[in-house]
Design a protein around this motif. Structure first.
Motif, short mmCIF file in Angstrom:
data_model
loop_
_atom_site.label_atom_id
_atom_site.label_comp_id
_atom_site.label_asym_id
_atom_site.label_seq_id
_atom_site.Cartn_x
_atom_site.Cartn_y
_atom_site.Cartn_z
N ASP A 166 9.69 -1.61 1.41
CA ASP A 166 10.71 -2.32 2.30
C ASP A 166 10.94 -1.50 3.56
N GLU A 167 10.78 -0.24 3.52
CA GLU A 167 10.92 0.65 4.99
C GLU A 167 9.88 0.57 5.81
N LEU A 168 8.49 0.22 5.21
CA LEU A 168 7.29 -0.04 6.18
C LEU A 168 7.60 -1.51 6.80
N LYS A 169 8.13 -2.57 6.07
CA LYS A 169 8.42 -3.81 6.63
C LYS A 169 9.62 -3.88 7.62
N LYS A 170 10.59 -2.93 7.35
CA LYS A 170 11.92 -2.92 8.25
C LYS A 170 11.51 -2.13 9.54
N HIS A 171 10.46 -1.28 9.53
CA HIS A 171 10.01 -0.54 10.80
C HIS A 171 8.83 -1.22 11.47
N ASN A 172 8.52 -2.58 11.03
CA ASN A 172 7.46 -3.26 11.41
C ASN A 172 6.01 -2.52 11.64
N VAL A 173 5.79 -1.73 10.35
CA VAL A 173 4.46 -0.93 10.43
C VAL A 173 3.69 -1.26 9.23
N ARG A 174 4.23 -2.28 8.38
CA ARG A 174 3.49 -2.74 7.05
C ARG A 174 2.16 -3.05 7.20
N GLU A 175 1.77 -3.69 8.37
CA GLU A 175 0.66 -4.26 8.74
C GLU A 175 -0.58 -3.08 8.82
N ARG A 176 -0.18 -1.87 9.24
CA ARG A 176 -0.87 -0.91 9.66
C ARG A 176 -1.61 -0.16 8.46
N PHE A 177 -1.12 -0.49 7.38
CA PHE A 177 -1.56 0.36 6.13
C PHE A 177 -1.71 -0.57 4.93
N LYS A 178 -2.78 -0.15 4.15
CA LYS A 178 -2.92 -0.82 2.67
C LYS A 178 -2.04 0.10 1.75
N THR A 179 -1.51 -0.37 0.77
CA THR A 179 -0.90 0.70 -0.26
C THR A 179 -1.37 0.40 -1.63
N LEU A 180 -1.18 1.47 -2.30
CA LEU A 180 -1.96 1.56 -3.76
C LEU A 180 -0.81 2.24 -4.42
N VAL A 181 -0.32 1.69 -5.41
CA VAL A 181 0.72 2.41 -6.63
C VAL A 181 0.11 2.66 -7.71
N GLY A 182 0.66 3.58 -8.52
CA GLY A 182 0.06 3.97 -9.76
C GLY A 182 1.18 5.01 -10.43
N GLY A 183 0.84 5.41 -11.72
CA GLY A 183 1.68 5.88 -12.56
C GLY A 183 2.07 5.26 -13.87
N ALA A 184 2.56 6.26 -14.68
CA ALA A 184 2.61 5.57 -16.39
C ALA A 184 3.60 4.07 -16.15
N PRO A 185 4.69 4.36 -15.47
CA PRO A 185 5.45 2.91 -15.60
C PRO A 185 5.09 1.67 -14.54
N ALA A 186 4.15 2.06 -13.81
CA ALA A 186 3.63 1.04 -12.74
C ALA A 186 2.77 -0.06 -13.64
N THR A 187 2.78 -1.22 -13.03
CA THR A 187 1.94 -2.07 -13.61
C THR A 187 1.45 -3.08 -12.38
N GLN A 188 0.49 -3.84 -12.90
CA GLN A 188 0.00 -4.99 -11.67
C GLN A 188 1.11 -5.92 -11.41
N ARG A 189 2.09 -6.17 -12.42
CA ARG A 189 2.99 -7.17 -12.09
C ARG A 189 4.12 -6.55 -11.38
N TRP A 190 4.17 -5.20 -11.48
CA TRP A 190 5.20 -4.32 -10.51
C TRP A 190 4.71 -4.17 -8.91
N ALA A 191 3.26 -4.02 -8.93
CA ALA A 191 2.66 -4.00 -7.65
C ALA A 191 2.83 -5.26 -6.95
N ASP A 192 2.67 -6.46 -7.51
CA ASP A 192 2.82 -7.93 -7.01
C ASP A 192 4.39 -8.04 -6.54
N ARG A 193 5.30 -7.68 -7.34
CA ARG A 193 6.63 -7.80 -7.23
C ARG A 193 6.91 -7.26 -6.02
N ILE A 194 6.61 -5.96 -5.80
CA ILE A 194 7.27 -5.33 -4.39
C ILE A 194 6.36 -5.44 -3.33
N GLY A 195 5.18 -5.97 -3.74
CA GLY A 195 4.28 -6.26 -2.16
C GLY A 195 3.23 -5.41 -1.93
#
Length: 217
Positions: A166-195
């Motif tokens: 959300d903050e990357l989008k808010k500051h108009n810098v989301r397109e500058r980076f690729k993002t990778l999430v992980g951790g025990a409670p994270a899932t592919q569905r979660w990654a898709d949901r948050i973008g």
């Protein structure tokens, strides 16, 4: 000793968690003129990824994975030094910022992921644990990172990964980076949901996804 023999022994040394053998093989390979990046990517990193795959299948346990990662760290340092001495540019395949999100002090999984990703020739800046989203963005911008990786080991801190998107989008810098999430409670569905661009199920998968995001695989 031929190149193929050295590569095979490098793989085996990681697979057996043998630090002394790994260091000896790394030095031998470098002394015989093997490219340090080639030695890492075709040799040692193949071994650590095999261990990671076995860990994912439950055939290798966390202490063994950590031992392998520690051995990998030692040989990576040797090869990194050889690259710097040589003045080679071949290691610069991308830069990644990595952090455990704010409110979360778990660090073991992130450390293993970083060790593995470094073996692929990707530079990693480790921001540590309990890192606010504002600092992650600040460092990503200042280092001109290609990829931002975040780890959340608690369900209560998972929302920090959404906050980052959300903050990357808010500051108009989301397109500058690729993002990778992980951790025990994270899932592919979660990654898709948050973008987020990708989800790493475990250490080996995180390496695979990082390479894909940086178009190195």
């Amino acid at each position: 000793m031929g190149k193929s023999t050295i590569i095979d022994e490098a793989i085996e040394s990681i697979f057996k968690f043998d630090e002394n053998a790994a260091i000896e093989i790394a030095k031998k390979g470098l002394n015989e003129g093997l490219d340090p990046i080639e030695l890492l990517t075709e040799g040692f990193s193949v071994g650590i990824r095999k261990v990671g795959d076995l860990f994912g299948r439950g055939q290798v346990f966390l202490p063994e994975l950590m031992l392998s990662a520690e051995v990998m760290k030692k040989v990576t340092e040797l090869c990194d030094e050889a690259v710097r001495t040589k003045g080679s540019e071949s290691r610069k395949k991308g830069l990644m910022i990595m952090a455990t999100v704010e409110g979360d002090v778990h660090d073991i999984g992130k450390g293993i992921v970083i060790s593995l990703i470094k073996t692929q020739g990707i530079e990693v800046i480790d921001l540590g644990r309990d890192v606010p989203v504002s600092k992650i963005i600040e460092k990503a911008l200042s280092y001109k990172a290609d990829l931002i990786g975040t780890s959340a080991l608690l369900t209560t801190t998972l929302m920090e990964q959404k906050k980052l998107e959300d903050e990357l989008k808010k500051h108009n810098v989301r397109e500058r980076f690729k993002t990778l999430v992980g951790g025990a409670p994270a899932t592919q569905r979660w990654a898709d949901r948050i973008g987020a661009d990708a989800f790493g199920e475990d250490a080996a998968d995180a390496v695979k996804k990082a390479l894909e995001l940086l178009k190195l695989e």
